[in-house]
Design an enzyme around this catalytic site. Structure first.
Site, PDB file in Angstrom:
ATOM      1  N   LYS A 185       0.875  -1.171   0.000  1.00 21.58           N
ATOM      2  CA  LYS A 185       0.000   0.000   0.000  1.00 21.58           C
ATOM      3  C   LYS A 185       0.914   1.222   0.000  1.00 21.58           C
ATOM      4  O   LYS A 185       1.390   1.658   1.034  1.00 21.58           O
ATOM      5  CB  LYS A 185      -0.906  -0.005   1.232  1.00 21.58           C
ATOM      6  CG  LYS A 185      -2.185   0.836   1.117  1.00 21.58           C
ATOM      7  CD  LYS A 185      -1.936   2.314   0.951  1.00 21.58           C
ATOM      8  CE  LYS A 185      -1.360   2.926   2.228  1.00 21.58           C
ATOM      9  NZ  LYS A 185      -1.072   4.393   2.050  1.00 21.58           N
ATOM     10  N   GLU A 261       9.011   1.511  11.307  1.00 18.46           N
ATOM     11  CA  GLU A 261      10.070   2.514  11.166  1.00 18.46           C
ATOM     12  C   GLU A 261       9.358   3.857  11.201  1.00 18.46           C
ATOM     13  O   GLU A 261       8.722   4.271  10.237  1.00 18.46           O
ATOM     14  CB  GLU A 261      10.846   2.306   9.855  1.00 18.46           C
ATOM     15  CG  GLU A 261      12.178   3.028   9.833  1.00 18.46           C
ATOM     16  CD  GLU A 261      12.061   4.423   9.257  1.00 18.46           C
ATOM     17  OE1 GLU A 261      12.045   5.378  10.075  1.00 18.46           O
ATOM     18  OE2 GLU A 261      11.988   4.559   8.041  1.00 18.46           O
ATOM     19  N   CYS A 295      13.167  10.918   7.629  1.00 15.15           N
ATOM     20  CA  CYS A 295      13.124  10.597   9.055  1.00 15.15           C
ATOM     21  C   CYS A 295      14.504  10.696   9.687  1.00 15.15           C
ATOM     22  O   CYS A 295      14.620  10.902  10.899  1.00 15.15           O
ATOM     23  CB  CYS A 295      12.537   9.216   9.264  1.00 15.15           C
ATOM     24  SG  CYS A 295      13.398   7.917   8.362  1.00 15.15           S
ATOM     25  N   GLU A 392       9.104  16.776  14.632  1.00 11.08           N
ATOM     26  CA  GLU A 392       9.899  16.517  13.437  1.00 11.08           C
ATOM     27  C   GLU A 392       9.586  17.588  12.393  1.00 11.08           C
ATOM     28  O   GLU A 392       8.429  17.763  12.000  1.00 11.08           O
ATOM     29  CB  GLU A 392       9.576  15.125  12.905  1.00 11.08           C
ATOM     30  CG  GLU A 392      10.530  14.617  11.857  1.00 11.08           C
ATOM     31  CD  GLU A 392      10.288  13.154  11.521  1.00 11.08           C
ATOM     32  OE1 GLU A 392      11.213  12.523  10.979  1.00 11.08           O
ATOM     33  OE2 GLU A 392       9.187  12.640  11.810  1.00 11.08           O
TER      34      GLU A 392
END
Length: 490
Positions: A185, A261, A295, A392
């Protein structure tokens, strides 16, 4: 280059349906959704908008193919991956253009992603034949302990938009090598690269049903029935911590094997004894690779007070000169952010820091006009109360703070729920090792601004995830250990 015939031909040649059981097909309801070019805001094309019904059909195809795929010799599985690697490399220019069109990064960065993403197929083509068991004698001598490793089974792979080729290959590679079937997906912002990748794997000889692809504008509607279906045995997700938490809760229903992750908040620490030019070079990679939408991007810069002015001046000069524009244009180094939501989030984080006393050295204001651009930005004097010290950023913004004490900077670096990666620049080997041991992250870059490597285990601690991808450990996520007790005493 935008709007040329080559782009039109590229988009026209890509399958835009769902891949289920080896056939590209429309959705059960015939729905589609638009894929946007972040450099212009214009629609590139429409792709199939999968539903829960389509997802269940994809899982049925994966489940039906599982036993025969698991029985396929490891060498054959590895050769498919090797052929796919060679096809990806041969089609680098085509795939790089597609990545740039739907994600925004420069063509140079997209080419680098193709090389990086393809390498996961080469690495795991070699690991397929190295799946090993064990045979030992029981301490009492009357029996034997036999350990065998077998594929987990049908796996749901959910990938993000920021690295639309390498994130799928990092999951698909070990799954194929281990003998697992899959439902991929991809992110709704970047489905085209995943569809092209699926075509490449089919060309490489991957049997029907082993890889199924469901594109959708409603990820929850697609993922939920799969996660609660007993035929699914594994969930691998790369994305935000917020979504990861929800998926972990959902996966508990049938105790799914999970790999996560998740988000990062990487500290980048520069000591007074560091090679400052090398540190700036590393900072440019750690911060500006992928437009900062990674990330592992450096999120917080801690620079020793003795060198903070020099480091800031040099980083500001480098970032201030970067060319911003559509990734397909020659000479562009910084493309657009993925969409208006992400651009507005980055702008809000900068505005919040400035309102709390931070100083802007370069950038700091989104340009007008089409596309979702934000300029490379350097800030100093960012207080610990600023949102960007906890959230972030996922954009081209470098907030710099000064420090003087080793214990102080270690506490600040670890003061986050995230624990993906850290960066340290110092020529004092003892200090570097102390920090590498003390930093609460799954990865540390010592005097280097880039840690991603298909041959190394990628992953974090704390709320940055579970498990590892890449390296020798990557294939273990797709294997179960079975113990056989063997009685040999007559």
């Amino acid at each position: 280059m935008s709007g040329t015939l080559s782009e039109i031909e590229l988009l026209g040649g890509i399958e835009k349906g769902l891949l289920i059981g080896g056939r590209f097909r429309p959705t059960a309801g015939g729905r589609t959704f638009a894929v946007e070019n972040p450099a212009t805001g214009a629609t590139l094309c429409e792709v199939a908008d999968g539903s829960a019904e389509d997802a269940v059909a994809a899982l049925a195809a994966a489940s039906a193919a599982q036993s025969s795929w698991a029985a396929t010799p490891p060498r054959e599985r590895g050769e498919i991956l090797r052929r796919a690697y060679e096809l990806l490399v041969a089609r680098t220019e085509e795939i790089a253009l597609l990545i740039t069109l739907e994600m925004g990064k420069s063509l140079a960065e997209s080419r680098a992603e193709v090389a990086y993403g393809a390498e996961f197929f080469r690495w795991f083509s070699e690991e397929a034949v190295r799946i090993q068991g064990d045979f030992t004698v029981e301490p009492g001598g009357s029996g034997r302990v036999v350990l065998m490793r077998q594929p987990v089974g049908p796996s749901l792979l959910i990938t993000p938009w920021n690295v639309p080729l390498a994130m799928p290959t990092r999951k698909i590679g070990p799954a194929i090598a281990a003998g697992c079937t899959m439902i991929l997906k991809p992110a709704e912002q970047t489905p085209l690269t995943a569809l092209l990748l699926a075509s490449v794997l089919a060309e490489a000889g991957l049997p029907d049903g082993v890889l199924n692809v469901v594109t959708t504008s409603d990820p929850e509607a697609v993922a939920t029935p799969l996660i609660h279906d007993t035929r699914l045995r594994k969930l691998s997700f790369t994305g935000s911590t917020e979504v990861g938490r929800k998926l972990i809760v959902s996966s508990a229903d049938q105790v799914l094997r999970t790999s996560m992750e998740l988000g990062g908040n990487a500290p980048f620490i520069v000591w007074a004894d560091a090679d400052i030019d090398a540190a700036v070079d590393g900072a440019m990679i750690a911060k500006m690779r992928n437009i900062g939408e990674a990330c592992i991007a450096a999120n917080r810069f801690y620079v020793h007070a003795d060198v903070v002015e020099e480091f800031t001046d040099k980083l500001t000069a480098r970032m201030g000169k970067m060319v911003v524009g559509p990734g397909v244009d020659e000479g562009v180094e910084v493309g657009p952010l993925i969409d208006a939501v992400q651009r507005d989030k980055v702008a809000a984080l900068v505005d919040d820091a400035v309102s709390r006393g931070a100083r802007v050295h370069t950038g700091g204001t989104a340009p007008s006009g089409p596309g979702y651009f934000y300029p490379p930005t350097v800030l100093t004097g960012v207080p610990s109360s600023a949102r960007m010290t906890r959230e972030e950023i996922f954009g081209p913004v470098a907030p710099i703070s000064a420090f003087t004490d080793e214990h102080e900077v270690l506490r600040a670096a670890n003061d986050t729920e995230s624990g993906l990666v850290s960066y340290v620049y110092s020529r004092d080997i003892g200090r570097a090792i102390r920090l590498a041991e003390g930093l609460e992250t799954g990865m540390v870059g010592l005097n280097r601004g880039f840690v991603s490597n298909p041959a190394a285990p990628f992953g974090g601690v704390k709320q940055s995830g579970l498990g590892r991808e890449g390296g020798r450990l990557g294939i273990e996520e797709y294997l179960e250990v079975k113990y056989v007790a063997l009685d040999v005493d007559r």
